[in-house]
Scaffold this motif. Structure first.
Motif: not given
Length: 349
Positions: A94-98, A203-207, A209-214
């Motif tokens: 996800p970070c850094p760019a490829t 759906a998963a892996g980005g901000s 989903q992660r910010s939801a804490g689920v």
């Protein structure tokens, strides 16, 4: 032919190098049938795909991009560019760019390098970005790579999607030149509709989903696509975008020598060609041997066609794509007389 709209001022982006690369592992429909409730005839009838290449253990998107990029630079007869663009849905991290990693591995450290994310429309978006950089004078020579390893995000037991996607990379080198040169990239049409973001998604892996804490489910960690709705949007959007770009250039359908669409599936390709009134034999496709390779599909299709001597200098090409976002885009290109690398099918180790 005179266009309805003039090209942007400044130098044009001219294609001067082309190559593709496929990972060596080949997965046939028969092999998929051993773990999925399907068979070769069912897959071919619905998708037009007979086999696909998949990345091996530990093989990342950058590995494929580097191989395609190296061969494209050799095709262009240069070891130097000032910008590297990688279009991908499956970056190494996800970070850094490829792209900076790819640039460094190609000995291009110091070049501007960044990723473009527009899913399967990524290569057309990347091509427009490269053309804009060259027209503005911000770049003189650009290495544009489309690379994806969908095998890393598609559930191998998902009967719907595992049969469709393959891994691969394709690359173009573009240089500053004149708008009337063979190889000059012409007009563009780009669009999006984020109201339909849920039609093609991981759906998963980005901000979000992660910010939801689920904790995500198994399905949410993998690629999902609502096929019937995607089919309808893909045909409608690609055909409309293609018409728009033809109109902008003042081209008629009969002026198109080769139609090079994103290699989604054969039904979509044929439906778009039929909608445009283009004979199906003008449609460039390599779906049977590589499947849907995402952002790599258009440059890989070009590399296969060039290696098979199907493309001749001066041929007029219509490129169009559709992907998640939703995104879509089209552009026109007059084919140059360039030395291309061998077919990606024949250069795998």
């Amino acid at each position: 032919m005179s266009g309805n709209n003039p090209r942007p001022s400044g130098p044009a982006a001219v294609v001067c190098g082309l190559a593709g690369w496929l990972p060596p592992r080949v997965v046939t429909n028969d092999e998929l049938s051993e773990r999925l409730d399907t068979d070769d005839q069912w897959i071919r009838t619905r998708t037009g795909i007979g086999r696909r290449h998949l990345a091996g253990p530990g093989q990342a998107t950058s590995d494929l991009a580097v191989e395609a990029g190296r061969r494209a630079l050799e095709s262009a007869g240069t070891g130097s560019v000032d910008t590297v663009i990688v279009t991908t849905t499956t970056p190494d991290r996800p970070c850094p760019a490829t792209a900076p990693v790819v640039a460094a591995r190609l000995g291009l450290a110091g070049a501007a390098a960044f990723d473009v994310g527009a899913v399967c429309t990524g290569f057309v978006y990347g091509l427009a970005t490269a053309a804009g950089l060259i027209a503005s004078g911000a770049a003189r020579r650009v290495l544009l790579i489309g690379a994806d390893t969908y095998s890393t995000i598609v559930d191998p037991l998902d009967r719907t999607n595992a049969i469709i996607f393959g891994d691969g990379a394709g690359a173009l080198v573009l240089r500053a030149g004149g708008p009337d040169e063979p190889g000059a990239v012409g007009h563009f049409d780009l669009g999006s509709d984020g109201a339909h973001e849920d039609l093609i998604t991981v759906a998963a892996g980005g901000s979000r989903q992660r910010s939801a804490g689920v904790t995500p489910t198994h399905a949410e960690r993998h690629f999902a696509m609502r096929g019937r709705e995607v089919y309808r949007h893909a045909v409608t959007r690609m055909a409309a975008s293609a018409r728009t770009v033809l109109d902008r250039a003042g081209w008629k359908t009969d002026d198109v020598d080769h139609f090079v669409p994103h290699q989604a599936n054969l039904r979509i390709l044929h439906s778009v060609a039929d909608d445009l009134g283009l004979p199906r034999e003008r449609c460039v496709t390599n779906l049977d041997t590589v499947g849907n390779t995402g952002a790599a599909s258009i440059p890989l299709a070009l590399a296969h066609a060039a290696a098979g001597h199907r493309l001749r200098p001066g041929d007029r090409l219509l490129l169009t794509a559709f992907g998640g976002g939703l995104t879509w885009g089209s552009c026109l290109l007059t084919w140059p007389g360039i030395t291309t690398a061998p077919s990606p099918e024949r250069i795998t180790p």
